[in-house]
Motif scaffolding. Structure first.
Motif, PDB file in Angstrom:
ATOM      1  N   PRO A  84       0.831  -1.200   0.000  1.00 50.71           N
ATOM      2  CA  PRO A  84       0.000   0.000   0.000  1.00 50.71           C
ATOM      3  C   PRO A  84       0.871   1.257   0.000  1.00 50.71           C
ATOM      4  CG  PRO A  84      -0.517  -1.435   1.889  1.00 50.71           C
ATOM      5  CD  PRO A  84       0.679  -2.009   1.213  1.00 50.71           C
ATOM      6  N   ALA A  85       0.283   2.369  -0.449  1.00 53.14           N
ATOM      7  CA  ALA A  85       1.037   3.626  -0.559  1.00 53.14           C
ATOM      8  C   ALA A  85       1.647   4.032   0.779  1.00 53.14           C
ATOM      9  CB  ALA A  85       0.112   4.728  -1.079  1.00 53.14           C
ATOM     10  N   ASN A  86       0.907   3.831   1.872  1.00 51.26           N
ATOM     11  CA  ASN A  86       1.482   4.261   3.153  1.00 51.26           C
ATOM     12  C   ASN A  86       2.675   3.394   3.563  1.00 51.26           C
ATOM     13  OD1 ASN A  86       0.091   2.000   4.147  1.00 51.26           O
ATOM     14  ND2 ASN A  86      -1.695   3.244   4.680  1.00 51.26           N
ATOM     15  N   VAL A 185       6.996  -2.129  15.268  1.00 48.66           N
ATOM     16  CA  VAL A 185       6.225  -2.985  14.358  1.00 48.66           C
ATOM     17  C   VAL A 185       4.917  -2.278  14.013  1.00 48.66           C
ATOM     18  CG1 VAL A 185       5.139  -5.232  13.986  1.00 48.66           C
ATOM     19  CG2 VAL A 185       7.217  -5.079  15.377  1.00 48.66           C
ATOM     20  N   ILE A 186       4.677  -2.064  12.714  1.00 52.57           N
ATOM     21  CA  ILE A 186       3.459  -1.380  12.279  1.00 52.57           C
ATOM     22  C   ILE A 186       2.750  -2.221  11.224  1.00 52.57           C
ATOM     23  CG2 ILE A 186       4.684   0.069  10.577  1.00 52.57           C
ATOM     24  CD1 ILE A 186       2.626   2.323  11.468  1.00 52.57           C
ATOM     25  N   ASP A 187       1.453  -2.416  11.430  1.00 54.98           N
ATOM     26  CA  ASP A 187       0.639  -3.220  10.520  1.00 54.98           C
ATOM     27  C   ASP A 187       0.102  -2.311   9.415  1.00 54.98           C
ATOM     28  OD1 ASP A 187      -1.173  -4.804   9.220  1.00 54.98           O
ATOM     29  OD2 ASP A 187      -2.215  -5.481  11.028  1.00 54.98           O
ATOM     30  N   CYS A 188       0.529  -2.572   8.178  1.00 53.23           N
ATOM     31  CA  CYS A 188       0.100  -1.751   7.045  1.00 53.23           C
ATOM     32  C   CYS A 188      -1.009  -2.426   6.253  1.00 53.23           C
ATOM     33  CB  CYS A 188       1.284  -1.446   6.145  1.00 53.23           C
ATOM     34  SG  CYS A 188       2.499  -0.398   6.948  1.00 53.23           S
ATOM     35  N   THR A 189      -1.663  -3.425   6.819  1.00 56.45           N
ATOM     36  CA  THR A 189      -2.780  -4.075   6.119  1.00 56.45           C
ATOM     37  C   THR A 189      -4.115  -3.473   6.545  1.00 56.45           C
ATOM     38  OG1 THR A 189      -3.154  -5.836   7.751  1.00 56.45           O
ATOM     39  CG2 THR A 189      -1.480  -6.257   6.071  1.00 56.45           C
ATOM     40  N   THR A 190      -4.098  -2.591   7.546  1.00 59.77           N
ATOM     41  CA  THR A 190      -5.328  -1.912   7.978  1.00 59.77           C
ATOM     42  C   THR A 190      -5.420  -0.569   7.239  1.00 59.77           C
ATOM     43  OG1 THR A 190      -4.047  -1.098   9.870  1.00 59.77           O
ATOM     44  CG2 THR A 190      -5.469  -2.975  10.257  1.00 59.77           C
ATOM     45  N   PRO A 191      -6.644  -0.036   7.024  1.00 66.46           N
ATOM     46  CA  PRO A 191      -6.802   1.216   6.268  1.00 66.46           C
ATOM     47  C   PRO A 191      -5.910   2.331   6.836  1.00 66.46           C
ATOM     48  CG  PRO A 191      -8.957   0.254   6.770  1.00 66.46           C
ATOM     49  CD  PRO A 191      -7.936  -0.602   7.458  1.00 66.46           C
ATOM     50  N   VAL A 192      -5.939   2.487   8.148  1.00 67.44           N
ATOM     51  CA  VAL A 192      -4.976   3.365   8.806  1.00 67.44           C
ATOM     52  C   VAL A 192      -3.950   2.441   9.464  1.00 67.44           C
ATOM     53  CG1 VAL A 192      -4.635   5.055  10.645  1.00 67.44           C
ATOM     54  CG2 VAL A 192      -6.701   5.143   9.231  1.00 67.44           C
ATOM     55  N   PRO A 193      -2.661   2.604   9.172  1.00 66.91           N
ATOM     56  CA  PRO A 193      -1.665   1.695   9.750  1.00 66.91           C
ATOM     57  C   PRO A 193      -1.763   1.633  11.279  1.00 66.91           C
ATOM     58  CG  PRO A 193      -0.656   3.054   8.048  1.00 66.91           C
ATOM     59  CD  PRO A 193      -2.053   3.580   8.250  1.00 66.91           C
ATOM     60  N   THR A 194      -1.527   0.442  11.822  1.00 67.06           N
ATOM     61  CA  THR A 194      -1.701   0.228  13.258  1.00 67.06           C
ATOM     62  C   THR A 194      -0.369  -0.093  13.919  1.00 67.06           C
ATOM     63  OG1 THR A 194      -3.862  -0.732  12.766  1.00 67.06           O
ATOM     64  CG2 THR A 194      -2.997  -1.091  14.979  1.00 67.06           C
ATOM     65  N   GLN A 205       7.545  10.176  14.941  1.00 65.59           N
ATOM     66  CA  GLN A 205       8.128  10.062  13.588  1.00 65.59           C
ATOM     67  C   GLN A 205       7.147   9.418  12.617  1.00 65.59           C
ATOM     68  OE1 GLN A 205      11.738   7.936  14.995  1.00 65.59           O
ATOM     69  NE2 GLN A 205      12.896   9.397  13.776  1.00 65.59           N
ATOM     70  N   LEU A 206       6.418   8.401  13.080  1.00 62.34           N
ATOM     71  CA  LEU A 206       5.420   7.744  12.224  1.00 62.34           C
ATOM     72  C   LEU A 206       4.322   8.731  11.845  1.00 62.34           C
ATOM     73  CD1 LEU A 206       4.986   4.309  14.072  1.00 62.34           C
ATOM     74  CD2 LEU A 206       6.218   4.712  11.925  1.00 62.34           C
ATOM     75  N   GLU A 212      -1.674   9.967  10.434  1.00 61.63           N
ATOM     76  CA  GLU A 212      -2.607   9.278  11.318  1.00 61.63           C
ATOM     77  C   GLU A 212      -2.092   7.866  11.565  1.00 61.63           C
ATOM     78  OE1 GLU A 212      -7.318   8.645  11.037  1.00 61.63           O
ATOM     79  OE2 GLU A 212      -6.404   8.900   9.063  1.00 61.63           O
ATOM     80  N   VAL A 213      -2.133   7.433  12.818  1.00 62.42           N
ATOM     81  CA  VAL A 213      -1.700   6.070  13.168  1.00 62.42           C
ATOM     82  C   VAL A 213      -2.661   5.523  14.216  1.00 62.42           C
ATOM     83  CG1 VAL A 213       0.181   4.667  14.153  1.00 62.42           C
ATOM     84  CG2 VAL A 213       0.739   6.676  12.792  1.00 62.42           C
ATOM     85  N   GLU A 214      -3.167   4.308  13.991  1.00 66.13           N
ATOM     86  CA  GLU A 214      -3.934   3.641  15.050  1.00 66.13           C
ATOM     87  C   GLU A 214      -2.939   3.029  16.024  1.00 66.13           C
ATOM     88  OE1 GLU A 214      -7.302   2.957  15.346  1.00 66.13           O
ATOM     89  OE2 GLU A 214      -8.013   3.686  13.400  1.00 66.13           O
ATOM     90  N   VAL A 215      -3.337   2.930  17.283  1.00 68.22           N
ATOM     91  CA  VAL A 215      -2.492   2.228  18.245  1.00 68.22           C
ATOM     92  C   VAL A 215      -3.248   0.995  18.711  1.00 68.22           C
ATOM     93  CG1 VAL A 215      -1.325   2.371  20.472  1.00 68.22           C
ATOM     94  CG2 VAL A 215      -1.310   4.343  18.940  1.00 68.22           C
ATOM     95  N   ASP A 216      -2.628  -0.162  18.562  1.00 68.31           N
ATOM     96  CA  ASP A 216      -3.278  -1.411  18.949  1.00 68.31           C
ATOM     97  C   ASP A 216      -3.710  -1.346  20.415  1.00 68.31           C
ATOM     98  OD1 ASP A 216      -4.154  -4.016  19.118  1.00 68.31           O
ATOM     99  OD2 ASP A 216      -2.147  -4.876  19.333  1.00 68.31           O
ATOM    100  N   PRO A 217      -5.003  -1.551  20.704  1.00 61.36           N
ATOM    101  CA  PRO A 217      -5.472  -1.502  22.086  1.00 61.36           C
ATOM    102  C   PRO A 217      -4.728  -2.494  22.984  1.00 61.36           C
ATOM    103  CG  PRO A 217      -7.321  -1.795  20.554  1.00 61.36           C
ATOM    104  CD  PRO A 217      -6.082  -1.853  19.736  1.00 61.36           C
TER     105      PRO A 217
END
Ligand code: TXA
Ligand code: MG
Length: 349
Positions: A84-86, A185-194, A205-206, A212-217
């Protein structure tokens, strides 16, 4: 087995040593090598049996997937079926470096690497020793941190020896790691990276790159949330004694530490403290103190954290109290590791 041990220069490593490591990797055996974050335990990432050897040497649960390390950006295309682009933006900004991307995997990636997940974690390290070793091996190198599962990650080759001597073929020593905590570690398979694991690349930096970055609960350590990064659910980074973490206002932390340590000493316990340089002088005498660095310099705290936790291997205590720092910059990774080391025995003051 007798573990071969080689020392190389961090910036200009002896190529014959790296060639030896590369041959051992291609033969399906294990090589511990330095990266800018922590020492890794490498195996041929396309060889199921070789990767199986990692789990065995570490005593690691096999549902905890591994990171594939590459030497060149173009190799991502063989391992990930979608970029993905991100994700591309993150690679441009932070590779080579301490950032691991989770992407959808191709069939080239064996199940044993991903723990059966449909995704794969990939990183291009900055360390010249790591990159040259991977390049010479000519394969993606699966590598977790080179510690016994559950122990603090190794930031020196001596740490690796303590945990894995006689269990692996080769250790390459290039001195202490610069960053001292693992990659982000960042998951780029979610619409907003997590964000799955805070590490060498900071959340700030991210955000600067992604907006925008989601943070895994699961990062909050709540018992009712299952972390999406399978590795995050284990008690990690732990020294041998129970550790209690104090978080909050530095003055209140100091008062509470003094009080708790005094009580523990009166009860006849051997007490350890993992604290900042600023705090060390304010604590009662007669305890084992391990300093991670300055409270005002999260980079220094990150670099010193695991060595501080490992201090209690050789200086055993009954209980350890740890001082939390602010969650800015690398402070977020430091606090994540301290919380995990505590098994979430946290006192907010
Ligand atoms: O800095 C580092 O990342 C070091 C050096 C050696 O590169 N490696 C490292 O590996 O810390 P390890 O195995 O200790 O941690 C890998 C983390 C674990 O939390 C694991 O669960 C997560 O990455 N991970 C791996 N593959 C994943 C996937 N497909 N989806 C989500 N999380 C994944
Ligand atoms: Mg690890």
């Amino acid at each position: 087995m007798v573990t071969e041990y080689y020392t190389v220069d961090k910036e200009h490593p002896d190529i014959t040593v790296l060639e030896r490591g590369a041959v051992v990797l291609r033969r399906g055996r294990l090589v511990a090598f330095p990266t800018e974050t922590v020492y890794g335990l490498g195996a041929n990432g396309l060889d199921e049996r070789a990767v199986g050897g990692i789990y065995e040497a570490k005593g690691r649960p096999s549902d905890n997937p591994l990171i594939l390390h590459i030497a060149d950006k173009r190799e991502v295309e063989k391992l990930a079926r979608e970029i993905p682009a991100n994700a591309a933006a993150l690679m441009d900004a932070f590779w080579p470096g301490p950032l691991t991307l989770v992407l959808k995997r191709t069939p080239a990636v064996p199940d044993v690497v991903t723990g059966g997940l449909d995704t794969v974690a990939i990183r291009l390290p900055a360390s010249p020793v790591a990159r040259e070793l991977i390049r010479l091996a000519g394969i993606p190198v699966a590598a977790p941190s080179a510690n016994t599962s559950g122990r603090p990650s190794p930031t020196t080759a001596g740490d690796v020896l303590n945990d894995l001597d006689g269990k692996i073929e080769v250790i390459i020593d290039a001195g202490p790691c610069d960053i001292g905590v693992e990659s982000t570690v960042i998951d780029c398979t979610t619409p907003v990276p997590t964000l799955l694991r805070p590490g060498g690349v900071t959340l700030e930096q991210l955000m600067a790159v992604l907006g925008e970055v989601e943070v895994d609960p699961g990062l909050a350590g709540r018992k009712d949330v299952v972390p999406r990064s399978p590795g995050m659910k284990y008690r990690h980074y732990a020294p041998n004694a129970p550790l209690i973490l104090l978080e909050g206002n530095p003055g209140r932390i100091r008062e509470n530490l003094q009080e708790k340590i005094k009580l523990a000493l009166e009860a006849g316990q051997k007490v350890g403290a993992v604290v900042s340089q600023e705090m060390a002088g304010a604590l009662p005498a007669g305890i084992v103190t391990a300093i991670y660095g300055s409270r005002r310099d999260p980079g220094e705290a990150a670099a010193g954290l695991y060595t501080a936790l490992r201090h209690f291997d050789s200086h055993p205590v009954d209980i350890i109290y740890a001082e939390g720092i602010e969650e800015q910059g690398l402070g977020l990774a430091v606090m994540n590791r301290l919380r995990k080391a505590s098994g979430y025995r946290i006192l907010t003051v």
